[in-house]
Design an enzyme around this catalytic site. Structure first.
Site, PDB file in Angstrom:
ATOM      1  N   GLY A  29       0.826  -1.210   0.000  1.00 31.46           N
ATOM      2  CA  GLY A  29       0.000   0.000   0.000  1.00 31.46           C
ATOM      3  C   GLY A  29       0.853   1.249   0.000  1.00 31.46           C
ATOM      4  N   GLY A  99      -6.798  -4.945   2.920  1.00 35.86           N
ATOM      5  CA  GLY A  99      -6.989  -5.659   1.671  1.00 35.86           C
ATOM      6  C   GLY A  99      -7.464  -4.820   0.498  1.00 35.86           C
ATOM      7  N   GLY A 101      -5.594  -3.225  -1.222  1.00 33.49           N
ATOM      8  CA  GLY A 101      -4.569  -3.512  -2.228  1.00 33.49           C
ATOM      9  C   GLY A 101      -4.588  -4.958  -2.714  1.00 33.49           C
ATOM     10  N   GLU A 107      -0.343 -10.771   3.533  1.00 34.42           N
ATOM     11  CA  GLU A 107      -0.180  -9.839   4.667  1.00 34.42           C
ATOM     12  C   GLU A 107      -0.516 -10.553   5.972  1.00 34.42           C
ATOM     13  OE1 GLU A 107      -1.185  -5.590   2.436  1.00 34.42           O
ATOM     14  OE2 GLU A 107      -2.800  -6.661   3.428  1.00 34.42           O
TER      15      GLU A 107
END
Ligand code: 5RP
Length: 229
Positions: A29, A99, A101, A107
């Site tokens: 991000g 999320g 991205g 992650e």
């Protein structure tokens, strides 16, 4: 402080958590991108030694390489000392929605395993209840998307298939899957919902990160605010 300045400020502050010989989880991000660039500068200038990054996406991997952060994959390390990432929503108990991205699965894998999971946000990301502004993204196995979208109606959620911006058709994640964005009318128990969503066959992972953030740095007009569990 405007939003970009707030992101830069928390990204700089996050450098204070990094020491020589650490393995650092690299989130995805725009806020984490500032952190990766700053980290690379410290490594390149010799102010940090033997620091390795574990990327959570192609975005963070490419940026780390470009910025001078040595990259290793999760299966090459014994432990992750600190993971640094942004978020789309943060509630007062440090539960997150992530999320936007599309990198939520890797992650969560990396951040769950980190000794310290440090979250970087500007103050627009703070909410009283998760789901107030943002949908919950779910990474799903492609042929299952429609059945899962229908099943989400049982949860009073309206799910839409995330479409790509610079390609025809849906977004394809780094793992080759689709993303459903599920707008819930209300999320009362984030941990419960996080667990329940992952029991739907075809759901790879969802974007509720309950009970895993240790520290949140918030960039505000009055400076950096620290939230801790
Ligand atoms: C990517 C994410 C991001 O961390 C989240 O969307 C925040 O991004 P940004 O720092 O650009 O606001 O979860 O999957």
């Amino acid at each position: 402080m405007n939003i970009e300045d707030a992101k830069k400020a928390v990204a700089k502050e996050a450098l204070k958590f990094i020491e020589d010989e650490m393995v650092v989880g690299l989130g995805t991000g725009s806020t984490t991108a500032y952190f990766i660039r700053y980290l690379g500068k410290l490594i390149m200038e010799g102010d940090l030694e033997d620091v390795y990054g574990v990327p959570t996406s192609y975005q963070s991997r490419l940026l780390a390489i470009e910025s001078g952060v040595p990259v290793v994959s999760l299966d090459e390390v014994d432990a992750i000392d600190v993971a640094v990432d942004g978020a789309d929503e943060v509630d007062p108990h440090l539960n997150l929605i992530k999320g936007r991205g599309g990198a939520l699965t890797m992650e969560k894998i990396v951040e769950y395993r980190a000794g310290t999971f440090l979250v970087l946000v500007d103050e627009t990301k703070l909410v009283e209840n998760l789901g107030q502004k943002m949908p919950v993204p779910l990474e799903v196995i492609p042929p299952a998307w429609k059945a899962i979208a229908e099943e989400l109606e049982v949860f009073n959620a309206e799910a839409t298939l995330r479409m790509a911006a610079n390609k025809e058709g849906p977004v394809i994640t780094d793992n080759g899957n689709f993303i459903l964005d599920a707008k819930f009318s209300r999320i009362d128990d984030p941990l419960d919902l996080e667990i329940e969503l992952n029991t739907i066959p075809g759901v790879v992972e969802n974007g509720i990160f309950a009970d895993i953030a240790d520290i949140v740095l918030v960039g505000t007009s009055g400076g950096i605010k620290r939230m801790e569990r």
